[in-house]
Enzyme design. Structure first.
Site, PDB file in Angstrom:
ATOM      1  N   GLU A 293       0.808  -1.204   0.000  1.00 56.97           N
ATOM      2  CA  GLU A 293       0.000   0.000   0.000  1.00 56.97           C
ATOM      3  C   GLU A 293       0.856   1.276   0.000  1.00 56.97           C
ATOM      4  O   GLU A 293       0.592   2.204  -0.742  1.00 56.97           O
ATOM      5  CB  GLU A 293      -0.931  -0.021   1.230  1.00 56.97           C
ATOM      6  CG  GLU A 293      -1.706   1.254   1.481  1.00 56.97           C
ATOM      7  CD  GLU A 293      -2.768   1.508   0.425  1.00 56.97           C
ATOM      8  OE1 GLU A 293      -2.992   0.629  -0.423  1.00 56.97           O
ATOM      9  OE2 GLU A 293      -3.348   2.607   0.437  1.00 56.97           O
ATOM     10  N   ASP A 294       1.891   1.292   0.834  1.00 54.16           N
ATOM     11  CA  ASP A 294       2.574   2.561   1.111  1.00 54.16           C
ATOM     12  C   ASP A 294       3.997   2.687   0.574  1.00 54.16           C
ATOM     13  O   ASP A 294       4.621   3.728   0.743  1.00 54.16           O
ATOM     14  CB  ASP A 294       2.649   2.788   2.643  1.00 54.16           C
ATOM     15  CG  ASP A 294       1.278   3.040   3.228  1.00 54.16           C
ATOM     16  OD1 ASP A 294       0.386   3.467   2.471  1.00 54.16           O
ATOM     17  OD2 ASP A 294       1.092   2.793   4.436  1.00 54.16           O
TER      18      ASP A 294
END
Ligand code: MN
Length: 711
Positions: free
Chosen positions: A76-77
């Protein structure tokens, strides 16, 4: 920051066979990926995934879960990709990390409390593996533990979400301790005054009565010793939020000790549980109605324990739970007990519930608010299939069976929306109505006034609710159509015999034919279940159907020899105003063809049989029947509109056959009584102008070149 070695050591303590290299590799990969990122608190971001892994290690979870926790925010990051994680750590872990990422990406901001249950189900539906939820819960737990670093309004939003979705979800997973802590952390944010007042009362109570927990624990221990039972006694104050909730539910003050303190007695084996119960009941008086034996009758989530409440000398009540260590493990870690390790052996706990059974136990029964017909079909279709959860444009969750289409979605929202559906968008993209909806997608229905359910929809819809609604609407539309058509057929047929098809006459006919009503009669007439003759004869038994209409046209043709009769050729059905030619037959008069009729080529080598004929312009009062192919859309009222239109043009429908019935169109052979070619032209043009008429064509059939009566 917790070091990789410390984490490996913690895991090795309960699972000596743990793959320390794998854990360390995930640790290093995660730290490298999150390098340069920081939390709101200013700490390096990677402290968060480690803490999440730590929480799960404390729950004795397997290596895959711990590695997933270390990597849970990488896809996700950071620059990490599914493929990258899969390559380094294998497909299972990539799948788990991807699962957590999907849950993280769900937009929960529009959550309303009444929708919370659906969100929890969405979570479960989106997680192929329950370990995904375990990681997500641990993730939320750590975020709640460190929530102070966030902006105030963000805190409130996260706390609300946690209270509504995550805490009950932890409860569903059977993780009681996790539920308690999540609730308490949220409570602290949402109602700090409420929580503080409960904490103050604890302190006051302690001042008044001294350390109650210690005293009661000691009492119980000595009682068990007298009975020679080896067991562990643990006393605890309940969490402020659970006290608060009980006070709210029972509308009670902070007075009942039994609602504040709880005691647990952990025994070596099951028999000891009952021995402990005997000893406790002998020493203290049991409060009636508070005894429950979940050992002989475990809860469906595997929970086993004996519950009782006893009252002491001073009349104060105390709640006691009695269970073995294994039962306790299941009670605390729930479904996680399936994966947890003890001394390097996995899932030995005989009371742990298989995750598959766990999920199936959670899926609830279909609620029977629909009518019975709907219900039965819904049960058949939905009970054995999984569910998908999708969103309305406003962010509300809609639950549908797996394989459901936007049409099902539309009907799930409202029958009116379903009926008016003309298209759909999924995640803002226009899609065909038969597209299958996936979990987490947002669905928007495009509606239009005047749209009606289509017969093809039956195959597109999968839910009982939608199919029943569509079928019912189609039936109603069919009936409407057939009633209109029946009325038209009746009018024509009665006029043919010089009568009028009034409501009264039709009512009488219905009674004679033992039908419920005039409409029922007309519907059956329109759908060709009964004939016009039978209707006429039901009212006027003496009237025979008129079959000699052609005779009326006898004088209309100029060029015949006196006494010669003519018939119109069935192949081309010529009308007054059209150029015609006659073909003579020995002894049997003349057959009149249209000059352009293909059949005439058969007579090219017999010029002696040809007669020059033409219509008598002044004499075509009589009517002539022409057959037309008409293809119409299967929509409400089309047939009725067409019949009315033909009637308005002073032409009568004398017969009508359904030749082809497809779901979306009807092909009809309509016999129309007309005055002449111009009349026919008018009728055909008018029908062609009608939107619902797909095709109109004059009937031509070279196979029938002579009137059938001659052959
Ligand atoms: Mn996280």
């Amino acid at each position: 920051m917790i070091l990789a070695d410390e984490l490996v050591e913690l895991i090795r303590a309960y699972n000596p066979k743990s793959n320390g290299k794998l854990i360390a590799a995930a640790y290093n990969y995660g730290r490298a990926m999150h390098e340069g990122q920081f939390r709101h608190s200013g700490e390096p971001y990677f402290t968060h995934p480690i803490e999440v892994a730590w929480i799960l290690a404390q729950q004795h979870l397997d290596d895959a879960t711990i590695v997933t926790a270390l990597l849970h925010d990488t896809i996700e990051d950071t620059n990490a990709s599914y493929g990258g994680v899969s390559e380094q750590f294998g497909g299972e872990i990539a799948m788990l990390v991807d699962g957590v990422t999907k849950l993280t990406n769900l937009q929960l901001s529009s959550t309303q409390t009444k929708q919370a249950e659906n969100f929890r189900k969405l979570f479960m539906a989106m997680s192929k593996d329950l370990r995904v939820i375990l990681v997500k819960l641990a993730d939320r737990l750590h975020n709640m533990r460190t929530i102070k670093a966030m902006r105030t309004e963000k805190q409130a939003q996260k706390a609300r979400e946690t209270m509504d979705i995550y805490a009950p979800l932890a409860g569903r997973m059977g993780m009681q301790w996790m539920r308690d802590e999540l609730e308490d952390l949220s409570f602290k944010v949402l109602n700090p005054e409420g929580r503080a007042s409960i904490m103050r009362r604890f302190i006051t109570l302690q001042k008044e009565t001294g350390d109650v927990i210690e005293r009661i624990t000691a009492d119980m221990k000595s009682e068990l010793k007298k009975s020679d039972i080896d067991a562990q006694v643990v006393g605890r104050a309940k969490k402020p939020y659970s006290i608060w909730r009980k006070m709210q539910q029972k509308d009670q003050g902070f007075s009942r000790l039994s609602d504040i303190y709880g005691f647990r007695i952990i025994t070596a084996n099951e028999q000891d549980c009952y021995r402990v119960l005997g000893a406790i009941h002998q020493r203290w008086r049991a409060v009636p109605g508070r005894f429950k034996d979940y050992i002989s009758q475990p809860k469906s989530n595997g929970y086993r324990s004996i519950h009782t409440t006893v009252s002491g000398r001073n009349g104060r009540r105390v709640e006691v739970q009695i269970r073995t260590q294994q039962m306790h493990d299941v009670a605390e870690s729930g479904v996680a007990a399936h994966w947890s390790y003890k001394d390097g052996v996995r899932g030995e706990n005989p009371f742990a519930v298989d995750p598959v059974k766990w999920i199936s136990g959670l899926s609830e029964q279909f609620d029977a608010e629909e009518d019975h017909e709907d219900f039965l079909e819904a049960v058949k279709l939905e009970m054995y299939s999984d569910q998908v959860f999708c969103f309305t444009p406003k962010g509300e969750v809609v639950k549908l069976p797996r394989g459901a289409t936007p049409l099902d979605f539309a009907y799930a929202i409202h029958t009116r929306i379903g009926h008016a559906c003309v298209g759909a968008k999924i995640d803002h993209m226009r899609v065909p109505l038969w597209t299958r909806i996936k979990n987490g997608q947002s669905v928007e229905i495009i509606t239009a006034e005047g749209q009606t359910p289509q017969a093809t929809w039956i195959d597109i819809a999968t839910t009982g609710k939608a199919r029943t609604a569509i079928r019912r609407a189609l039936r109603e539309m069919d009936r409407e159509r057939f009633v209109k058509l029946g009325a038209e057929l009746a009018r024509v047929a009665f006029e043919h015999v010089g009568k009028k098809a009034t409501d009264k006459v039709l009512g009488t006919a219905a009674k004679q034919l033992r039908l419920d009503s005039r409409d029922e009669l007309l519907a059956r007439l329109g759908s060709a279940e009964i004939t016009t003759q039978s209707v006429i004869q039901a009212v006027y038994p003496d009237l025979a159907p008129d079959e000699s209409e052609e005779v009326a046209g006898e004088r209309a043709v100029i060029g015949l020899t006196p006494g010669q009769s003519f018939d119109r050729a069935p192949c081309c059905q010529p009308l007054p105003g059209e150029r015609i030619v006659g073909i003579t037959y020995r002894g049997k008069g003349v057959v009149v063809h249209a000059i352009n009729c293909d059949t005439l080529s058969n007579f090219e080598d017999q010029p002696e049989r040809w007669m020059d004929l033409h219509w008598d312009a002044g004499k075509h009062k009589p009517i002539f029947t022409v057959q037309l192919w008409v293809t119409i859309g299967n929509d409400a009222g089309v047939l009725g509109r067409i019949c009315t239109l033909i009637g308005e043009l002073k032409a009568n429908i004398s017969d009508l056959k359904f030749v082809d019935r497809k779901p979306d169109f009807f092909r009809l052979l309509v016999s129309v009584d007309l005055a002449d070619a111009e009349h026919l032209h008018t009728v055909m043009m008018a029908l062609e102008a009608e939107n619902d008429v797909a095709e109109i064509e004059r009937y031509r059939n070279p196979e029938t070149d002579r009137p059938s009566a001659d052959v």
